[in-house]
Scaffold this active site. Sequence first.
Site, PDB file in Angstrom:
ATOM      1  N   SER A 230       5.298   3.371   9.661  1.00  0.00           N
ATOM      2  CA  SER A 230       4.217   4.327   9.437  1.00  0.00           C
ATOM      3  C   SER A 230       2.897   3.720   9.895  1.00  0.00           C
ATOM      4  O   SER A 230       2.775   3.321  11.043  1.00  0.00           O
ATOM      5  CB  SER A 230       4.205   4.720   7.960  1.00  0.00           C
ATOM      6  N   HIS A 363      10.700   9.358   4.672  1.00  0.00           N
ATOM      7  CA  HIS A 363       9.809   8.554   5.512  1.00  0.00           C
ATOM      8  C   HIS A 363      10.041   7.061   5.238  1.00  0.00           C
ATOM      9  O   HIS A 363      10.029   6.619   4.089  1.00  0.00           O
ATOM     10  CB  HIS A 363       8.367   8.961   5.169  1.00  0.00           C
TER      11      HIS A 363
END
Length: 413
Positions: A230, A363
């Site tokens: 990320s 995620h």
Amino acid sequence: YSKYSNYIYQKNIENIMIYVLSVALLFGFAVTALPATPVSPLLERQACSPSSNIPAVSTTYLPDPFVFADGTRVTSVDQWSCRQQEILNAYQQYEFGDLPPAPSSLTASLSGNTLSITVSVSGKSSTFTASISGRSGSSAQPAIIAIGGYSIPIPSGVATITFNNDGFAQQNGGGSRGIGTFYDLHGNGHSAGALTAWAWGVSRIIDALEKLGSSATGIDTTRLGVTGCSRNGKGAFVVGALDKRIALTIPQESGAGGAACWRISDAEKALGKNIQTASQIVGENVWFSTRFNQWTSKTNTLPYDHHLLAGLIAPRGLYVPENVIDWLGPVSTTACMRAGRLIYKALGKQQNMGVSVAAAHNHCQFPSSQNSELTEFINYFLLKGSSAPQDLDKSAVSADVNKYINWSVPTLA
Ligand code: MCU
């Protein structure tokens, strides 16, 4: 009087002779002391002098990787290296801020698993640490540098080195600019954004490992990887782009500012997608230089886009695992990285870059469906296995790269 003037005359003659002699000696010494510099590196350096002021453009297409800012075409692998320097200059000028040179002094020590690094920059000095784990056996091992931590499976035989990126340059919202070790050293007004600051820090970790040597550290610095997920995936991507000593870059779910292209993300936003764009990202955090702010509302004018972030790494190893979460921009990451792979193709090394945009998953939770892809990259680039990764270009969304490019791919190698 005449005796005296004669004396002065004599002295002058002597002085002149001493002077002439010493100049001759000095000159002779200087000539013989000149290193026998081979001419070619000198010529090479002269041949590659990319501009440090790259003009803005105007194109909705991803800029052509294979043409210099002055219009000259890239026709060889050497010229590609030079074009990479130009792209790097453009990135610093528009987005990253300046990447400072290596520090004037660096000392390193290793105590157990803690690597301590002291660097001095213009009279200011600071110490930071990185922790090493997973070393085993007697011979030097490859290692993956984890930006803030890692969320991919790392096999035994590969050590990890965790870099505390947040301590080196904070990423705690728009108000956190200029805080951390990097800014203690370079001044809190330095142009570099957090991603660039981290890359500079990771380069110092590699300097330290090189300095201590593999027999002291157990780490083989010719087999280094970098990863992060990320926001830290954006960091991993930039680290791989800015330090050529990284053999394998694994930016996981980096999305905007990493694997996504600014132009494609803007186009997707215009289609109504909930996607992170340049305009949004610069308000959210301090990943980029403030230099970037003036371009975010007109990304079509950037003389580069993020396919060239992959281009800065080419032909070194690059495995890009992504996710279909809207905010990350799956169409953007897929098409952008496909454009990046065309650069690898031009260099005859397409397999060195893999793109894999997996179906929805949480995620930063690496799906097991990507395990074998990751293993192929780690085996080849870090564990020195003999087979190159299979050609990898997969996406759970459809995205046609040809929609975003108007250039063709030369054969450079
Ligand atoms: C994908 O990386 C970022 C994203 O750019 C941010 O907008 C969001 O706030 O956080 C993501 C992230 O770092 O998640 C851990």
